[in-house]
Write a protein that holds these residues in place. Structure first.
Motif, PDB file in Angstrom:
ATOM      1  N   VAL A 286       0.883  -1.106  -0.103  1.00  0.00           N
ATOM      2  CA  VAL A 286       0.096  -0.005  -0.016  1.00  0.00           C
ATOM      3  C   VAL A 286       0.928   1.105   0.138  1.00  0.00           C
ATOM      4  O   VAL A 286       1.929   1.363   0.876  1.00  0.00           O
ATOM      5  CB  VAL A 286      -0.825   0.084   1.159  1.00  0.00           C
ATOM      6  N   ARG A 287       0.582   2.102  -0.991  1.00  0.00           N
ATOM      7  CA  ARG A 287       1.456   3.291  -1.067  1.00  0.00           C
ATOM      8  C   ARG A 287       0.525   4.418  -0.886  1.00  0.00           C
ATOM      9  O   ARG A 287      -0.575   4.722  -1.589  1.00  0.00           O
ATOM     10  CB  ARG A 287       2.109   3.303  -2.353  1.00  0.00           C
ATOM     11  N   ALA A 288       0.758   5.484  -0.173  1.00  0.00           N
ATOM     12  CA  ALA A 288      -0.018   6.767  -0.115  1.00  0.00           C
ATOM     13  C   ALA A 288       0.878   7.810  -0.702  1.00  0.00           C
ATOM     14  O   ALA A 288       2.166   7.936  -0.580  1.00  0.00           O
ATOM     15  CB  ALA A 288      -0.152   7.239   1.372  1.00  0.00           C
ATOM     16  N   GLU A 289       0.023   8.605  -1.813  1.00  0.00           N
ATOM     17  CA  GLU A 289       1.004   9.665  -2.449  1.00  0.00           C
ATOM     18  C   GLU A 289       0.215  11.038  -2.070  1.00  0.00           C
ATOM     19  O   GLU A 289      -0.930  11.170  -2.026  1.00  0.00           O
ATOM     20  CB  GLU A 289       1.220   9.314  -3.810  1.00  0.00           C
ATOM     21  N   ASP A 290       0.955  12.018  -2.341  1.00  0.00           N
ATOM     22  CA  ASP A 290       0.380  13.487  -2.371  1.00  0.00           C
ATOM     23  C   ASP A 290      -0.354  13.626  -3.443  1.00  0.00           C
ATOM     24  O   ASP A 290       0.144  13.489  -4.623  1.00  0.00           O
ATOM     25  CB  ASP A 290       1.566  14.577  -2.392  1.00  0.00           C
ATOM     26  N   ALA A 291      -1.612  13.896  -3.574  1.00  0.00           N
ATOM     27  CA  ALA A 291      -2.630  14.030  -4.690  1.00  0.00           C
ATOM     28  C   ALA A 291      -2.254  15.001  -5.700  1.00  0.00           C
ATOM     29  O   ALA A 291      -2.445  14.903  -6.938  1.00  0.00           O
ATOM     30  CB  ALA A 291      -3.800  14.229  -4.116  1.00  0.00           C
ATOM     31  N   ARG A 292      -1.669  16.042  -5.224  1.00  0.00           N
ATOM     32  CA  ARG A 292      -1.305  17.246  -6.011  1.00  0.00           C
ATOM     33  C   ARG A 292       0.159  16.730  -6.940  1.00  0.00           C
ATOM     34  O   ARG A 292       0.156  17.045  -8.123  1.00  0.00           O
ATOM     35  CB  ARG A 292      -1.160  18.460  -5.185  1.00  0.00           C
ATOM     36  N   SER A 293       0.934  16.359  -6.296  1.00  0.00           N
ATOM     37  CA  SER A 293       2.313  16.109  -6.794  1.00  0.00           C
ATOM     38  C   SER A 293       2.709  14.832  -7.261  1.00  0.00           C
ATOM     39  O   SER A 293       3.319  14.697  -8.175  1.00  0.00           O
ATOM     40  CB  SER A 293       3.498  16.713  -5.833  1.00  0.00           C
ATOM     41  N   GLY A 294       1.973  13.771  -6.697  1.00  0.00           N
ATOM     42  CA  GLY A 294       2.149  12.440  -6.976  1.00  0.00           C
ATOM     43  C   GLY A 294       3.509  11.807  -6.319  1.00  0.00           C
ATOM     44  O   GLY A 294       3.715  10.599  -6.474  1.00  0.00           O
ATOM     45  N   GLU A 295       4.127  12.563  -5.419  1.00  0.00           N
ATOM     46  CA  GLU A 295       5.128  12.199  -4.630  1.00  0.00           C
ATOM     47  C   GLU A 295       4.701  11.295  -3.451  1.00  0.00           C
ATOM     48  O   GLU A 295       3.766  11.429  -2.952  1.00  0.00           O
ATOM     49  CB  GLU A 295       5.649  13.454  -4.003  1.00  0.00           C
ATOM     50  N   GLU A 296       5.518  10.242  -3.394  1.00  0.00           N
ATOM     51  CA  GLU A 296       5.289   9.121  -2.226  1.00  0.00           C
ATOM     52  C   GLU A 296       5.384   9.773  -1.174  1.00  0.00           C
ATOM     53  O   GLU A 296       6.280  10.311  -0.592  1.00  0.00           O
ATOM     54  CB  GLU A 296       6.282   7.989  -2.520  1.00  0.00           C
ATOM     55  N   VAL A 297       4.360   9.412  -0.078  1.00  0.00           N
ATOM     56  CA  VAL A 297       4.331  10.024   1.260  1.00  0.00           C
ATOM     57  C   VAL A 297       4.817   8.820   2.196  1.00  0.00           C
ATOM     58  O   VAL A 297       5.755   9.098   3.054  1.00  0.00           O
ATOM     59  CB  VAL A 297       2.889  10.515   1.532  1.00  0.00           C
TER      60      VAL A 297
END
Length: 571
Positions: A286-297
């Motif tokens: 499971v991966r969470a990413e910043d919805a604006r930038s796509g960067e992995e959180v």
């Protein structure tokens, strides 16, 4: 003889001060005036007597003025405190499940909003028993629906799709449209997914566009939008994507072996099945990413846990393979919101994830999402057992029974949660640290909580109030006297912190009783509203309405009308 009180009377004329002790002599440094000459002529005794009289009046008038000022200050202070407490109450109710500003009177419709296109306001993308709330607004998709088709990410599903849709915010108090953001083709946005409660968000995350050009759009509570950002995906792996809200996008996939499950001797499928062969090498990523930038959180990997609840696609054995669809790449995978948590389940693995990446067992959030309850059925004993975990993943307790938590609260915290006995009428109260504080007999499901008072509904026909601190019964209300419908209904509770309103949506034609106990008819599919005083159990009022869908948002009571409109109500 009692000493006489010395009264001083000051007269100010220019810079000259005259008192009851004035000897009448001139002061070289004090100018004279006509007024002072007159006073001198009257003599010291007259002035002193007048001063004493006026001193008495002045003193008592001053006391009156001081008292009046203190009273006024106290009133202003009391009003200020009262206003602050009222605002605090409204703020709590505005974010509490089932919280409504006032239920003093039967709800009266004050506004109606008719959505455009062929929008269906009931269901995943509209309202059911909850909504997405942003600021003072209730937010939903509005547009032209195209029915069922392929998911944007390539896997078949049964979700409602859109030819074209906007994200619309309607003020929950006035019914006025606050803002509108066009999303285009086939949008999928953050859902309430909070177990029957409305969900409060600062930012909404949406996916939109054709399956080969999917984009991510972020919308703030004021209607400002960012995007679309092109959604990147790994073409070699099957992946589920969830717009989780508050600026996060979740991705989930399964790596490793697809297990084979034998259910030939299982009493309950697939929970009582067994794995064929050795334990599969299987991992949930499971991966969470910043919805604006796509960067992995953050990224988390969860190994095999043995949870077979999602293994129905992988069943083998005698008479267990008929009409069972073949497993997709990596096996069946489900991902959904429940409040602030994201749950992911696949064959052999179940987990829940907080926005900060904390991994917990895949249970149900309770106690204001500070605990996780995992409930498992034991087919051998024919009983439910419950394990409670804290937010750090530490086990708090394990016991037989299931958590009974009110679907409506006044927003105040409670240190006690209730576990109903499995197969008996025993209820137990536990503190958040797992300490049992009481045990009591009596059936019923906890439907609402107001402070330390819990309201239980028993077999649809009666109500009972209990003290959640001790388990003591405070009052009981029989169903006939309470006006509860004696047929199949779905009960939706609401509270304003004093009154609990039960919206009983009839699923079939039914009969009910009024406050006097007389049997009356409830229209097929209609809704009966019953308001009960949480402290005493007294029936405040009852009413019938045609609307079938009721929910609370931003402290307001809302409904979906028979013609598909959104309606707001005052109580």
């Amino acid at each position: 003889m009692a000493r006489r009180e010395r009264i001083v009377f000051d007269l100010v004329e220019g810079e000259r001060t005259v008192s009851g002790d004035d000897d009448g002599e001139d002061r070289a440094d004090q100018p004279r005036s006509a007024g002072s000459e007159l006073l001198r002529g009257l003599g010291a005794s007259v002035v002193s007597g007048a001063a004493r009289a006026w001193g008495w009046v002045s003193r008592h008038r001053m006391v009156s003025l001081v008292a009046a000022g203190a009273t006024a200050a106290l009133l202003v202070s009391s009003v200020a405190v009262g206003n602050a407490r009222e605002q605090e109450r409204l703020d709590l109710l505005g974010t509490a499940p089932g919280g409504v500003a006032s239920l003093a009177d039967p709800p009266t419709e004050t506004w109606r909003y008719a959505p455009g296109g062929d929008t269906n306001l009931v269901g995943r993308y509209g309202f059911d028993v909850g909504a997405v709330v942003m600021g003072p607004n209730v937010v939903f998709l509005e547009g032209d629906q195209s029915g069922v088709n392929k998911s944007a990410l390539g896997s078949a599903d049964t979700r409602i799709r859109w030819r074209e849709a906007d994200l619309v915010a309607v003020n929950a108090e006035s019914g006025e449209e606050s803002w509108r953001v066009p999303l285009g083709v086939d949008p999928e946005c953050t859902t309430p997914g909070a177990g029957g409660a409305s969900r409060v968000l600062e930012e909404m995350v949406c996916l939109a566009g054709r399956s080969d050009a999917r984009g991510v759009v972020v919308v703030t509570a004021t209607g400002e939008s960012a995007g679309p950002r092109r959604l990147a995906r790994d073409e070699s792996l099957s992946e589920e994507v969830l717009p989780a809200g508050n600026g996060l996008l979740f991705r989930a996939r399964v790596e490793g072996d697809t297990p084979r499950i034998n259910c030939s001797e299982a009493v309950m499928v697939p929970l009582a099945c067994t794995v064929v062969g050795s334990t599969p090498d299987r991992t949930l990523v499971v991966r969470a990413e910043d919805a604006r930038s796509g960067e992995e959180v953050w990224r988390r990997e969860v190994p095999w846990t043995g949870d077979l609840g999602e293994c129905w696609r992988n069943i083998v054995g005698d008479d267990r393979t008929d009409d069972v669809p073949p497993p997709g790449p990596g096996g069946q995978l489900s991902i959904w919101n429940w409040g602030a948590m994201v749950h992911v389940r696949t064959c052999g693995i179940a987990a829940a994830f907080r926005p900060d990446g904390t991994v917990t067992p895949g249970g149900t959030p309770i106690a204001g999402e500070e605990l996780i309850a995992e409930q498992v059925y034991d087919p051998e004993r024919d009983m439910l057992s419950t394990t409670i975990w804290d937010t750090a993943g530490e086990q708090v307790l394990t016991t037989d029974g299931w958590v009974s938590e009110g679907e409506a609260t006044d927003g105040t915290p409670s240190d006690v949660f209730v576990i109903r006995g499995s197969g008996n009428d025993l209820a137990q109260g536990y503190r958040r640290d797992g300490t049992r504080v009481w045990e009591a007999e009596g059936s019923g499901v906890l439907v609402a909580r107001v402070g330390d008072i819990g309201m239980l509904q028993e077999f649809v026909t009666s109500l009972r109030g209990i003290d959640l601190r001790t388990g003591r019964t405070l009052w009981e209300q029989d169903g006939l006297d309470a006006g509860l419908a004696r047929s199949e209904t779905a009960t939706l509770p609401f509270t304003d912190g004093t009154t609990v309103m039960l919206a009983q949506v009839g699923t079939r034609s039914s009969t009910a009783s009024d406050e006097a106990g007389s049997v009356v008819s409830a229209a097929p599919g209609g809704t009966r509203l019953l308001a009960v005083d949480a402290r005493t159990g007294r029936i405040r009022w009852s009413a019938e309405r045609d609307d079938l869908v009721w929910f609370a948002a931003a402290g307001r009571l809302l409904s979906v009308t028979r013609d598909g409109s959104l309606a707001g109500h005052d109580g």
